[in-house]
Design an enzyme around this catalytic site. Sequence first.
Site, PDB file in Angstrom:
ATOM      1  N   TRP A   1       1.086   1.994  -6.001  1.00 44.74           N
ATOM      2  CA  TRP A   1       1.908   3.058  -6.583  1.00 44.74           C
ATOM      3  C   TRP A   1       1.089   4.014  -7.480  1.00 44.74           C
ATOM      4  CZ3 TRP A   1       6.394   0.764 -10.078  1.00 44.74           C
ATOM      5  CH2 TRP A   1       7.076   1.794 -10.762  1.00 44.74           C
ATOM      6  N   PRO A   2       0.429   3.528  -8.567  1.00 49.14           N
ATOM      7  CA  PRO A   2      -0.257   4.515  -9.414  1.00 49.14           C
ATOM      8  C   PRO A   2      -1.460   5.173  -8.746  1.00 49.14           C
ATOM      9  CG  PRO A   2      -0.577   2.294 -10.293  1.00 49.14           C
ATOM     10  CD  PRO A   2       0.383   2.167  -9.159  1.00 49.14           C
TER      11      PRO A   2
ATOM     12  N   ASP B   1       0.833  -1.209   0.000  1.00 49.52           N
ATOM     13  CA  ASP B   1       0.000   0.000   0.000  1.00 49.52           C
ATOM     14  C   ASP B   1       0.870   1.264   0.000  1.00 49.52           C
ATOM     15  OD1 ASP B   1      -2.376   1.359  -0.012  1.00 49.52           O
ATOM     16  OD2 ASP B   1      -3.205   0.341   1.740  1.00 49.52           O
TER      17      ASP B   1
ATOM     18  N   ASP C   1     -10.547   3.602  -3.195  1.00 47.15           N
ATOM     19  CA  ASP C   1     -11.091   2.383  -2.576  1.00 47.15           C
ATOM     20  C   ASP C   1     -12.546   2.138  -2.952  1.00 47.15           C
ATOM     21  OD1 ASP C   1      -8.652   2.421  -1.307  1.00 47.15           O
ATOM     22  OD2 ASP C   1      -9.481   2.319   0.723  1.00 47.15           O
TER      23      ASP C   1
END
Length: 406
Positions: free
Chosen positions: A190-191, A157, A219
């Site tokens: 990451w992105p 994460d 999310d």
Amino acid sequence: MWMILTIISLLQVVTVHSLDNGLARTPPMGWLSWERFRCNIDCKNDPDNCISENLYMKMADLMVSEGFKDAGYQFVNIDDCWMARERDSKGRLQADPDRFPHGIKALADYIHSKGLKLGIYEDFGTETCGGYPGSEFYMQSDANSFAEWDVDMLKFDGCNSDPKDMDTGYPIMGQFLNQTGRPIVYECSWPSAQWVIAHIKPDYKAVREHCNVWRVARDVQDDWVNVQHIIDVYGTDDSGFTNFTGPGGFSDPDMLVVGDFGLSYNQQKTQMALWSLWSAPLFMSTDLRTIDSASKALLQHPGLIAINQDPLGAQAVRLYQISSLGVWLKPLAKTGSYAIGIVNRDNQGMPNTVKLQLNQLGLPGPSYNISDVFENKPLGVYTSTDMFIMSIEPTSIFIGLAVPSS
Ligand code: GLA
């Protein structure tokens, strides 16, 4: 001299090769605790639903006994809040001793004994999103712990860190995982951390080179408004991730909330079908002890799973969104064949009748055998100018297969 040595040792640390671990040739499938069970650590008052070894063991049992494993689901993945609040005296991660009294290695052994795989969660920053010890300054040690515990997948994460550091840091963690010699599927936030949080346009070429799975949206939550937001992230593709999905690396729209509280049956069907058209990782986050039979059948639908696992691994593109109607097309490995999705986001209380020529669906022809995937029913042969008529219920989807007829 010292300076030169320091530069050389720095270079050794940051010379990172691509991940190239041979894993995730098709989108990974499994179960992940986060959306449904969150950071519930109250095992005293809520022993059946708290983040503990018992929860993961129970879900693994049900994945086998209820047919999920046979349908293709393989991973049982731990999310945040599994750790003790502190590292051990040697700086190593440790599981919370009350909730995971036998440790992660024993849990991995149990999951493997069921023919399944175990995934775990950590964070690139100083702390996880839930405030547990993060991997910053400990990446190699953490990669080694995961390998020693026989973990099969890592969700890494991106909370509590500087998104600008991720272009160098995420590849380094991938390298440390590789160096352990254990095959570990590497999922990167990451992105999404760069784009959703810091508005930095991600370098998807690099992401694909170094990760097997990468989050591209915020999310998922258990409601239709949020799922529609993710549908539009894929439809508009503002950050430019569509063409990077394929064998070895897949964009991740986040978990399936099929079987939870917030989506109607039609909305669950739409989520499962679109995630399949996108070649998305299929991670259920639902209580397999109480899931109803209709949601279970959706999650195990062989036709949808076959589209999701198609070896070409392409991500469907939205050809157009006109008013409430969205048309999606996914090329399949079988030459000239496509999966089609037509989503009706109208919420007026009656089905919409949709009439389209196949060429308006991006199918050049000359003719196709069309079938209804949900119903597993042939619908006949259509030329590219034949009118194709179907009725789609509110917030639902038609999903078809088009296979050249000659
Ligand atoms: C972030 C991730 C979620 C989940 C939580 C855990 O929000 O995007 O998927 O892992 O952290 O704290």
